[in-house]
Design an enzyme around this catalytic site. Structure first.
Site, PDB file in Angstrom:
ATOM      1  CD1 TRP A  29      29.062   7.389 -53.523  1.00  0.00           C
ATOM      2  CD2 TRP A  29      28.800   8.047 -55.842  1.00  0.00           C
ATOM      3  NE1 TRP A  29      29.875   8.024 -53.924  1.00  0.00           N
ATOM      4  CE2 TRP A  29      29.727   8.432 -55.595  1.00  0.00           C
ATOM      5  CE3 TRP A  29      27.519   8.362 -56.616  1.00  0.00           C
ATOM      6  CZ2 TRP A  29      30.571   8.955 -56.578  1.00  0.00           C
ATOM      7  CZ3 TRP A  29      27.879   9.456 -58.004  1.00  0.00           C
ATOM      8  CH2 TRP A  29      29.631   9.344 -57.420  1.00  0.00           C
ATOM      9  CB  THR A  63      25.785   7.685 -48.007  1.00  0.00           C
ATOM     10  OG1 THR A  63      26.446   6.506 -48.316  1.00  0.00           O
ATOM     11  CG2 THR A  63      25.783   7.623 -46.405  1.00  0.00           C
ATOM     12  CB  CYS A  87      30.509   2.285 -49.332  1.00  0.00           C
ATOM     13  SG  CYS A  87      32.194   2.241 -49.000  1.00  0.00           S
ATOM     14  CB  ILE A  89      35.916   5.870 -50.143  1.00  0.00           C
ATOM     15  CG1 ILE A  89      35.054   4.674 -49.993  1.00  0.00           C
ATOM     16  CG2 ILE A  89      37.326   5.924 -49.991  1.00  0.00           C
ATOM     17  CD1 ILE A  89      34.948   3.753 -51.607  1.00  0.00           C
ATOM     18  CD  GLU A  92      42.424  14.830 -54.553  1.00  0.00           C
ATOM     19  OE1 GLU A  92      41.986  16.339 -54.799  1.00  0.00           O
ATOM     20  OE2 GLU A  92      43.249  14.290 -54.968  1.00  0.00           O
ATOM     21  CG  HIS A  95      31.361  14.945 -50.151  1.00  0.00           C
ATOM     22  ND1 HIS A  95      30.448  15.640 -50.187  1.00  0.00           N
ATOM     23  CD2 HIS A  95      31.166  13.977 -50.742  1.00  0.00           C
ATOM     24  CE1 HIS A  95      28.950  14.853 -50.867  1.00  0.00           C
ATOM     25  NE2 HIS A  95      29.781  13.728 -51.194  1.00  0.00           N
ATOM     26  NE  ARG A 134      37.127  -1.692 -41.750  1.00  0.00           N
ATOM     27  CZ  ARG A 134      37.823  -2.132 -42.460  1.00  0.00           C
ATOM     28  NH1 ARG A 134      38.721  -1.843 -43.294  1.00  0.00           N
ATOM     29  NH2 ARG A 134      38.667  -1.887 -41.316  1.00  0.00           N
TER      30      ARG A 134
END
Length: 161
Positions: A29, A63, A87, A89, A92, A95, A134
């Site tokens: 992902w 992840t 990763c 991110i 909204e 989760h 990063r």
């Protein structure tokens, strides 16, 4: 927030990785990010003497699955250290919180259960740009940092034996 390039470090403070065997488990992902992290980690391990045949890279869907993937590497691959790369991110929903908490606790538990380094290289960012910064962007590559950490933790263990 990171304020320095994660790929900048004093090369003379990193021991040789020539006799070390590493597992790298990578979440699929956000692969634009995680693939770059994996490449950075592998390149850094090699820069410090690790042989290609002593770097095992395996992929898991996301992840959350990193913990079990890392455990599999510990149990079946005969590695000295495992680098865990993912990763997450912020979106909204909550989760993000559940995934980050779960993988953090899981990797911490594996360190203690197996008495070997499981290096946490999971980006937890607010947006895509922070992740890109990063993963080889303006702030370097967190994969480099994870690889250096793995080498140093194995050297510490070896020094104490």
């Amino acid at each position: 927030m990171a304020t320095k390039n994660l790929s900048e470090y004093d090369l003379t403070t990193v021991p040789s990785a020539a006799s070390m065997k590493f597992g790298i488990v990578v979440a699929e992902w956000n692969y634009e990010i995680t693939g770059a992290l994996a490449q950075g980690a592998a390149d850094t391990l090699k820069r410090h003497g690790a042989k290609d045949e002593n770097i095992i890279i395996k992929h898991v869907p996301g992840t959350f699955e990193l913990t079990l993937g890392a455990q599999y590497l510990a149990e079946y691959a005969g590695v000295d250290a495992i680098i865990v790369l993912g990763c997450v991110i912020q979106g909204e929903t909550r989760h993000f919180d559940f995934i980050c908490q779960g993988v953090t606790q899981g990797i911490t538990s594996l360190n203690m259960k197996y008495n070997k380094p499981f290096i946490f290289g999971v980006l937890t960012t607010d947006n895509q740009q922070q992740a890109l910064d990063r993963a080889g962007g303006k702030l370097g590559n967190k994969g480099d940092e994870a690889a250096v950490t793995a080498i140093k933790m194995l050297a510490l263990r070896n020094d104490l034996k």
